[in-house]
Enzyme design. Structure first.
Site, PDB file in Angstrom:
ATOM      1  N   SER A  86      -3.829   0.995   4.611  1.00 10.92           N
ATOM      2  CA  SER A  86      -4.607   0.479   3.483  1.00 10.92           C
ATOM      3  C   SER A  86      -4.107  -0.919   3.152  1.00 10.92           C
ATOM      4  O   SER A  86      -2.951  -1.258   3.402  1.00 10.92           O
ATOM      5  CB  SER A  86      -4.479   1.390   2.257  1.00 10.92           C
ATOM      6  OG  SER A  86      -3.134   1.447   1.810  1.00 10.92           O
ATOM      7  N   GLY A 102      -4.227  -3.738  -0.104  1.00 10.91           N
ATOM      8  CA  GLY A 102      -4.585  -4.018  -1.481  1.00 10.91           C
ATOM      9  C   GLY A 102      -4.079  -5.376  -1.905  1.00 10.91           C
ATOM     10  O   GLY A 102      -3.443  -6.101  -1.123  1.00 10.91           O
ATOM     11  N   GLU A 123      -1.755  -6.072  -4.150  1.00 13.34           N
ATOM     12  CA  GLU A 123      -0.315  -6.116  -4.353  1.00 13.34           C
ATOM     13  C   GLU A 123       0.482  -5.625  -3.147  1.00 13.34           C
ATOM     14  O   GLU A 123       1.633  -6.025  -2.970  1.00 13.34           O
ATOM     15  CB  GLU A 123       0.090  -5.288  -5.581  1.00 13.34           C
ATOM     16  CG  GLU A 123      -0.117  -5.979  -6.914  1.00 13.34           C
ATOM     17  CD  GLU A 123      -1.590  -6.031  -7.308  1.00 13.34           C
ATOM     18  OE1 GLU A 123      -2.290  -5.034  -7.050  1.00 13.34           O
ATOM     19  OE2 GLU A 123      -2.023  -7.058  -7.840  1.00 13.34           O
ATOM     20  N   VAL A 161      -0.110  -0.970   3.397  1.00  9.19           N
ATOM     21  CA  VAL A 161       0.601   0.165   3.967  1.00  9.19           C
ATOM     22  C   VAL A 161       0.280   0.241   5.455  1.00  9.19           C
ATOM     23  O   VAL A 161      -0.871   0.129   5.862  1.00  9.19           O
ATOM     24  CB  VAL A 161       0.204   1.488   3.279  1.00  9.19           C
ATOM     25  CG1 VAL A 161       0.978   2.661   3.882  1.00  9.19           C
ATOM     26  CG2 VAL A 161       0.449   1.414   1.777  1.00  9.19           C
ATOM     27  N   LYS A 184       5.234   0.659   3.198  1.00 14.79           N
ATOM     28  CA  LYS A 184       4.482  -0.025   2.149  1.00 14.79           C
ATOM     29  C   LYS A 184       5.160  -1.348   1.842  1.00 14.79           C
ATOM     30  O   LYS A 184       6.326  -1.373   1.443  1.00 14.79           O
ATOM     31  CB  LYS A 184       4.413   0.850   0.890  1.00 14.79           C
ATOM     32  CG  LYS A 184       3.455   0.332  -0.185  1.00 14.79           C
ATOM     33  CD  LYS A 184       3.293   1.368  -1.284  1.00 14.79           C
ATOM     34  CE  LYS A 184       2.203   0.996  -2.273  1.00 14.79           C
ATOM     35  NZ  LYS A 184       2.012   2.057  -3.297  1.00 14.79           N
ATOM     36  N   VAL A 218       1.468  10.624   5.261  1.00 15.50           N
ATOM     37  CA  VAL A 218       0.613  11.777   5.000  1.00 15.50           C
ATOM     38  C   VAL A 218      -0.701  11.568   5.746  1.00 15.50           C
ATOM     39  O   VAL A 218      -1.558  10.793   5.321  1.00 15.50           O
ATOM     40  CB  VAL A 218       0.369  11.962   3.489  1.00 15.50           C
ATOM     41  CG1 VAL A 218      -0.502  13.192   3.247  1.00 15.50           C
ATOM     42  CG2 VAL A 218       1.688  12.097   2.747  1.00 15.50           C
ATOM     43  N   ASP A 270      -2.124   6.763 -13.450  1.00  9.87           N
ATOM     44  CA  ASP A 270      -3.367   6.367 -12.775  1.00  9.87           C
ATOM     45  C   ASP A 270      -3.913   7.535 -11.975  1.00  9.87           C
ATOM     46  O   ASP A 270      -4.449   7.366 -10.885  1.00  9.87           O
ATOM     47  CB  ASP A 270      -3.113   5.163 -11.864  1.00  9.87           C
ATOM     48  CG  ASP A 270      -4.406   4.503 -11.389  1.00  9.87           C
ATOM     49  OD1 ASP A 270      -5.423   4.611 -12.100  1.00  9.87           O
ATOM     50  OD2 ASP A 270      -4.397   3.893 -10.298  1.00  9.87           O
ATOM     51  N   ASN A 274      -6.209   9.127  -6.262  1.00  5.59           N
ATOM     52  CA  ASN A 274      -4.773   9.185  -6.002  1.00  5.59           C
ATOM     53  C   ASN A 274      -4.313  10.614  -5.727  1.00  5.59           C
ATOM     54  O   ASN A 274      -3.135  10.934  -5.893  1.00  5.59           O
ATOM     55  CB  ASN A 274      -3.996   8.598  -7.189  1.00  5.59           C
ATOM     56  CG  ASN A 274      -4.094   7.082  -7.219  1.00  5.59           C
ATOM     57  OD1 ASN A 274      -4.102   6.437  -6.171  1.00  5.59           O
ATOM     58  ND2 ASN A 274      -4.185   6.508  -8.402  1.00  5.59           N
ATOM     59  N   ASP A 299       0.685   7.215  -4.763  1.00  4.96           N
ATOM     60  CA  ASP A 299       0.701   5.994  -5.573  1.00  4.96           C
ATOM     61  C   ASP A 299       1.393   6.212  -6.920  1.00  4.96           C
ATOM     62  O   ASP A 299       0.767   6.127  -7.979  1.00  4.96           O
ATOM     63  CB  ASP A 299      -0.721   5.461  -5.784  1.00  4.96           C
ATOM     64  CG  ASP A 299      -1.346   4.962  -4.500  1.00  4.96           C
ATOM     65  OD1 ASP A 299      -0.586   4.640  -3.560  1.00  4.96           O
ATOM     66  OD2 ASP A 299      -2.582   4.884  -4.420  1.00  4.96           O
TER      67      ASP A 299
END
Length: 293
Positions: free
Chosen positions: A86, A88, A90, A93, A106, A176, A216, A221, A233
């Site tokens: 992924s 994002g 910030e 991963v 990450k 995972v 969150d 998530n 997360d």
């Protein structure tokens, strides 16, 4: 409850959480390696920058980030990188081959984002006193906080990616998924929503009993892997002593209830909240502790 989505056994420790654990944001071995810039490191950095999965993003990684990856390779936590899982604003991963299994790596960027969205989760937390707007300190603290939150959640019997190690702005944890990442609840058809809800409800309660609020929590998530539910997360998770922890918990409960009620489960956010906090006890910990001089 059926065996599907079965709960983990709890390994709850005696302390209420990690909210008074000192977080060290001083220079690490990665910073020293980046400053030294020896031939071996420069060769490694070039290989990483030239790798297909990093070409788009290498420009936003500083030398110390490459040094952190280099150090993790030297220490045996990473053998080879796979592809991105992924991406994002910030963090990104990636999969990687670890010592004996596939791991998730990450990598938080330090220079690419303004991190303003982090402030609501940092302000009021004694671990982050004195950091201000120093991006490096914010990110290094955030990574250690996520590692500690994952560790605490796992000890509380919540199925999360098991944390393995951190180095500067890089977090290594259990991957995972199989050939592809585990799917979010929002991406799958849930055959037994009632059972899935009961597991999420129990995990939310266990987090709170361990002194943590996810902050969150939603169908985005929560993921399913091998018929098991995982909470992911936890970087933004706060302790129950955070001034906004109740607000975050209420939001989590209402998000979870909204999702499952749409699937036919008879639940409201208020009912979930009541279940989570029914055994509420505030730990007797000195709130005056500050993590930074």
């Amino acid at each position: 409850m059926s065996d599907e989505y079965g709960l983990l056994d709890t390994e709850m420790s005696d302390t209420p959480g990690d909210e008074w654990e000192e977080i060290d944001v001083s220079d690490t071995e990665s910073d020293r390696i980046a400053r030294q810039q020896d031939r071996e490191f420069l060769s490694f950095r070039k290989r990483i920058k030239d790798a297909d999965q990093f070409k788009v993003e290498a420009s936003v990684f500083d030398d110390a980030t490459f040094a952190a990856i280099y150090k993790l390779v030297q220490d045996g936590y990473i053998d080879a990188f796979g592809g991105p899982v992924s991406t994002g604003k910030e963090a990104s991963v990636y999969t990687a081959r670890g010592d004996s299994e596939t791991v998730a790596v990450k990598i938080y960027r330090i220079n690419a984002s303004d991190f303003q969205q982090m402030r609501a989760y940092l302000d009021g937390d004694p671990r982050f006193s004195g950091i201000g707007n120093d991006k490096k300190k914010v990110v290094l603290s955030w990574v250690r906080k996520e590692f500690s939150n994952l560790q605490r959640a796992h000890e509380a019997g919540v199925r999360v990616p098991k944390p393995i190690t951190t180095e500067r702005n890089v977090l290594v944890m259990e991957y995972v998924g199989n050939d592809t990442r585990a799917l979010r609840l929002a991406e799958v058809e849930i055959e037994n929503p009632q059972t899935a809800y009961e597991v999420v409800r129990e995990y939310t309660r266990r987090l709170y009993a361990a002194g943590l609020v996810h902050g969150d929590l939603s169908e985005y998530n929560l993921v399913i892997h091998d018929s098991e539910l995982y909470v992911i997360d936890l970087g933004q998770a706060v302790t129950i002593h955070h001034p906004n922890s109740r607000e975050f918990l209420e939001r989590d409960c209402h998000n979870v209830a909204r999702f499952f009620s749409q699937l036919g489960v008879n639940v409201t956010g208020d009912e979930l909240l009541e279940h989570v906090i029914r055994d509420e006890q505030t730990p007797d910990v000195d709130p005056a502790f500050t993590a930074y001089d």
